[in-house]
Enzyme design. Structure first.
Site, PDB file in Angstrom:
ATOM      1  N   SER A  14       0.858  -1.190   0.000  1.00  0.00           N
ATOM      2  CA  SER A  14       0.000   0.000   0.000  1.00  0.00           C
ATOM      3  C   SER A  14       0.888   1.230   0.000  1.00  0.00           C
ATOM      4  O   SER A  14       2.037   1.176   0.435  1.00  0.00           O
ATOM      5  CB  SER A  14      -0.882   0.006   1.255  1.00  0.00           C
ATOM      6  OG  SER A  14      -1.514   1.248   1.449  1.00  0.00           O
ATOM      7  N   TYR A  47      -1.928  -0.322  10.485  1.00  0.00           N
ATOM      8  CA  TYR A  47      -1.873  -0.682   9.069  1.00  0.00           C
ATOM      9  C   TYR A  47      -0.605  -0.137   8.423  1.00  0.00           C
ATOM     10  O   TYR A  47       0.099  -0.859   7.698  1.00  0.00           O
ATOM     11  CB  TYR A  47      -3.108  -0.133   8.366  1.00  0.00           C
ATOM     12  CG  TYR A  47      -3.236  -0.508   6.910  1.00  0.00           C
ATOM     13  CD1 TYR A  47      -3.571  -1.800   6.531  1.00  0.00           C
ATOM     14  CD2 TYR A  47      -3.040   0.444   5.909  1.00  0.00           C
ATOM     15  CE1 TYR A  47      -3.709  -2.138   5.198  1.00  0.00           C
ATOM     16  CE2 TYR A  47      -3.181   0.115   4.577  1.00  0.00           C
ATOM     17  CZ  TYR A  47      -3.514  -1.182   4.220  1.00  0.00           C
ATOM     18  OH  TYR A  47      -3.638  -1.505   2.890  1.00  0.00           O
TER      19      TYR A  47
END
Length: 253
Positions: free
Chosen positions: A137, A150
């Site tokens: 990501s 995250y």
């Protein structure tokens, strides 16, 4: 059919980016095994792609990874491409992140990579052109507020990618990560729903809040991520390793 003869294992292959990757790999001739926890979602994608195997398992648990990969080998032989796509995202102020939430995020976004890479490694090293591609990501390349677990896990995923690329640089195995920006998937749909619930904004306003990170002012499409992955898997891409490639419309990292 540039990947004919390859056996690709795709974790989280039943939805979103994983399903788009499965379709792209099948279009290039790869034999497929889809791994995930929800059989019905995996089988829904597999029905579109004749010959695709399904292996149900939780990638955060090593024994289930080993069992799923054994099913994969029985169906299609040794693994030559591993796509680490399974993941989960949530948001919360850092001060309110519980130890359980932290551990859960690490388990699916980072621990799972350890389990899957290690379990597939013997096959990948014997393959003529072994490939590991992790869907990370942009959160692994920069910081975003309210996503500390995250972001930490995805930074770890990129660190693991670079370490493995260096360790196996003298072999035929390449190891890379793709870092999408906000992508048009169920994960982003859930994020939009949370923004609406917390702020009272319209769906269009909530979508714009996420799309603003992309200079192109749009969500990334899953097939764009899949196309980048196909390039990394081609035999001609043997010199591309240890990279974290952003698919993010020019977002500054």
């Amino acid at each position: 059919m540039r990947l004919a003869g390859y056996h690709a294992v795709v974790t989280g292959g039943g939805t979103g980016i994983g399903a788009a990757i499965a379709r792209a790999l099948a279009a290039e001739g790869a034999r497929l095994t889809l791994v995930g926890r929800r059989r019905e979602r995996l089988e829904e994608v597999a029905r579109e792609l004749p010959g695709t195997a399904v292996a149900v398992g939780d990638v955060t648990l090593r024994e289930q990874v080993d069992e799923a990969f054994a099913v994969a080998r029985t169906a299609h032989g040794p693994i030559s491409i591993l796509v680490n796509n399974a993941g989960a995202a949530d948001s919360a102020p850092f001060a309110k992140v519980s130890a359980e939430a932290w551990r859960s995020c690490m388990a699916v976004n980072l621990d799972a990579l350890f389990h899957c890479c290690q379990a597939a490694l013997p096959d990948l090293l014997r393959a003529q052109s072994g490939r590991i591609v992790t869907i990370a990501s942009t959160a692994g390349l920069k910081g975003y507020g309210y996503t500390a677990p995250y972001g930490a896990a995805k930074h770890g995923a990129i660190g693991l990618t670079r370490a493995l690329a260096a360790e196996f640089a003298r072999t035929a195995l390449t190891v890379n990560a793709i870092c999408p920006g906000f992508t048009d998937t169920d994960v982003v749909a859930d994020a939009i729903a949370k923004i609406r619930a917390k702020t009272g904004r319209s769906e269009e306003e909530a979508l714009a809040e996420l799309a603003r990170f992309n200079p192109q002012q749009r969500l990334i499409e899953p097939r764009e991520v899949a196309e980048a992955l196909i390039w990394l898997c081609l035999p001609a891409s043997k010199s591309i390793t240890g990279q974290a490639i952003a698919v993010a419309g020019g977002e500054v990292m």
